[in-house]
Motif scaffolding. Structure first.
Motif, PDB file in Angstrom:
ATOM      1  N   ALA A  51     -99.731  16.036   9.903  1.00 18.15           N
ATOM      2  CA  ALA A  51     -98.987  15.238   8.763  1.00 18.15           C
ATOM      3  C   ALA A  51     -99.298  14.221  10.089  1.00 18.15           C
ATOM      4  O   ALA A  51     -99.305  13.105   9.528  1.00 18.15           O
ATOM      5  N   GLU A  89     -99.406   9.523   2.014  1.00 18.86           N
ATOM      6  CA  GLU A  89     -97.946   9.928   1.814  1.00 18.86           C
ATOM      7  C   GLU A  89     -97.222   8.916   2.001  1.00 18.86           C
ATOM      8  O   GLU A  89     -97.600   7.426   2.289  1.00 18.86           O
ATOM      9  N   ALA A  96     -97.010   6.930  -4.142  1.00 21.29           N
ATOM     10  CA  ALA A  96     -97.793   8.043  -3.315  1.00 21.29           C
ATOM     11  C   ALA A  96     -99.145   7.416  -4.343  1.00 21.29           C
ATOM     12  O   ALA A  96    -100.425   7.384  -4.487  1.00 21.29           O
ATOM     13  N   ARG A 139     -90.828  13.121   1.261  1.00 20.29           N
ATOM     14  CA  ARG A 139     -92.201  13.004   1.804  1.00 20.29           C
ATOM     15  C   ARG A 139     -92.315  13.793   0.638  1.00 20.29           C
ATOM     16  O   ARG A 139     -93.108  14.151  -0.144  1.00 20.29           O
ATOM     17  N   LEU A 141     -97.250  14.048  -0.946  1.00 18.49           N
ATOM     18  CA  LEU A 141     -98.514  13.312  -0.136  1.00 18.49           C
ATOM     19  C   LEU A 141     -99.614  13.616  -1.806  1.00 18.49           C
ATOM     20  O   LEU A 141     -99.075  14.015  -3.097  1.00 18.49           O
TER      21      LEU A 141
END
Length: 233
Positions: A51, A89, A96, A139, A141
Motif C-alpha cells: 500500500a 486506491e 476506484a 479502502r 483497490l
C-alpha cells in the motif's frame, strides 16, 4: 543482435531488455498521475503491491519465443510479452474504477506513441488485459494487468561487429525543417481531350488521352510558399 529496422539505434542487448527499458522510458517520460498524485513506475517490482507505494505501475518482461526465419545464420521473429500492471486506491468502488481507467488510458497512450518502443517493433501482435476491483477494509483497490505481445526481428552473426553501447531509450530525431509548400491545381473539368503535357506535377493522376475528363497533366494553377523566406517573417 541487430534490428531489421534502421530508424532506431541498435544496441548490444536482447529484445527482452530493450523492450523493458523502452517501456520504462515511455512511462517515466509520460509523468503519469492519479488524480493529481504522481504515479510510481517500477521494474521489475513486486507484483503483490504494498500500500505504501500506491499509485503504481509495474513493468516486466516475462515470456519470450523465437521463431526461425530460415536456415543459415540464426535469424528470428522474436515475440516477447511485456507485462504491465497499474494499481490505485480510492474510497469507493466507483471512484476506484474511474481512477484506474483514467490511469490506464495514459499508460496505453504512452506505450503506443513512444518512439523507442514502437520503432523497435515489427508490431504489437496482441494485447490482453484484466480489470480487478476489491475492497480492503475502508479502502478500495483497483488494478489493470495487461500482456502486450510484441514482435521484433533478431539475428545473430559472428562476422558482424557488436554494436557500441549507447543511451536507451533513444531520443527521437528532430523534425525536418519545412522548406517549401507547393499547391498545384489540375482539374477534372474542364479538361483537354487530346493534349499531352510533359512533366505533369502528378503523373499518376493524369487520365490518358483521349479523355473525357481530367486531370489532363496541365498545371492550371500553382501556389508556392517558402516558409524560410526572410521576407515572409
Amino acid at each position: 543482435m541487430k534490428a531489421k529496422r534502421t530508424a532506431i539505434v541498435v544496441l548490444p542487448m536482447l529484445v527482452r531488455r530493450r523492450l523493458r527499458l523502452a517501456a520504462l522510458g515511455a512511462l517515466n517520460g509520460a509523468a503519469l498521475t492519479d488524480r493529481g498524485t504522481p504515479v510510481t513506475v517500477q521494474s521489475p517490482g513486486d507484483w503483490a503491491v504494498p500500500a505504501a507505494v500506491l499509485p503504481v505501475v509495474i513493468v516486466r518482461t516475462s515470456h519470450e519465443g523465437k521463431e526461425s526465419e530460415g536456415r543459415g545464420m540464426p535469424r528470428f521473429t522474436t515475440t516477447c510479452t511485456l507485462e504491465v500492471k497499474a494499481t490505485v486506491e480510492a474510497s469507493s468502488a466507483q471512484e476506484a474504477q474511474d481512477a484506474i481507467e483514467a490511469l490506464w488510458f495514459s499508460v496505453e497512450q504512452a506505450l503506443f506513441t513512444d518512439y523507442s518502443l514502437v520503432g523497435m517493433l515489427q508490431q504489437f501482435e496482441a494485447v490482453e488485459s484484466a480489470l480487478e476491483i476489491r475492497a480492503d477494509g475502508a479502502r478500495h483497490l483497483a488494478g489493470i494487468a495487461a500482456s502486450f505481445r510484441c514482435e521484433c526481428f533478431e539475428s545473430f552473426d559472428p562476422t558482424e561487429a557488436v554494436p557500441a553501447p549507447g543511451a536507451w531509450p533513444v531520443d527521437p530525431p528532430p523534425p525536418a525543417p519545412l522548406d517549401q509548400v507547393a499547391i498545384h491545381v489540375d482539374t477534372i473539368a474542364p479538361a483537354d481531350k487530346t493534349g499531352t503535357y510533359p512533366n505533369p506535377p502528378f503523373p499518376d493522376a493524369v487520365t490518358p488521352a483521349p479523355r473525357t475528363q481530367g486531370p489532363d497533366g496541365r498545371d492550371e494553377g500553382t501556389l508556392v510558399i517558402n516558409p524560410q523566406d526572410p521576407a515572409r517573417r
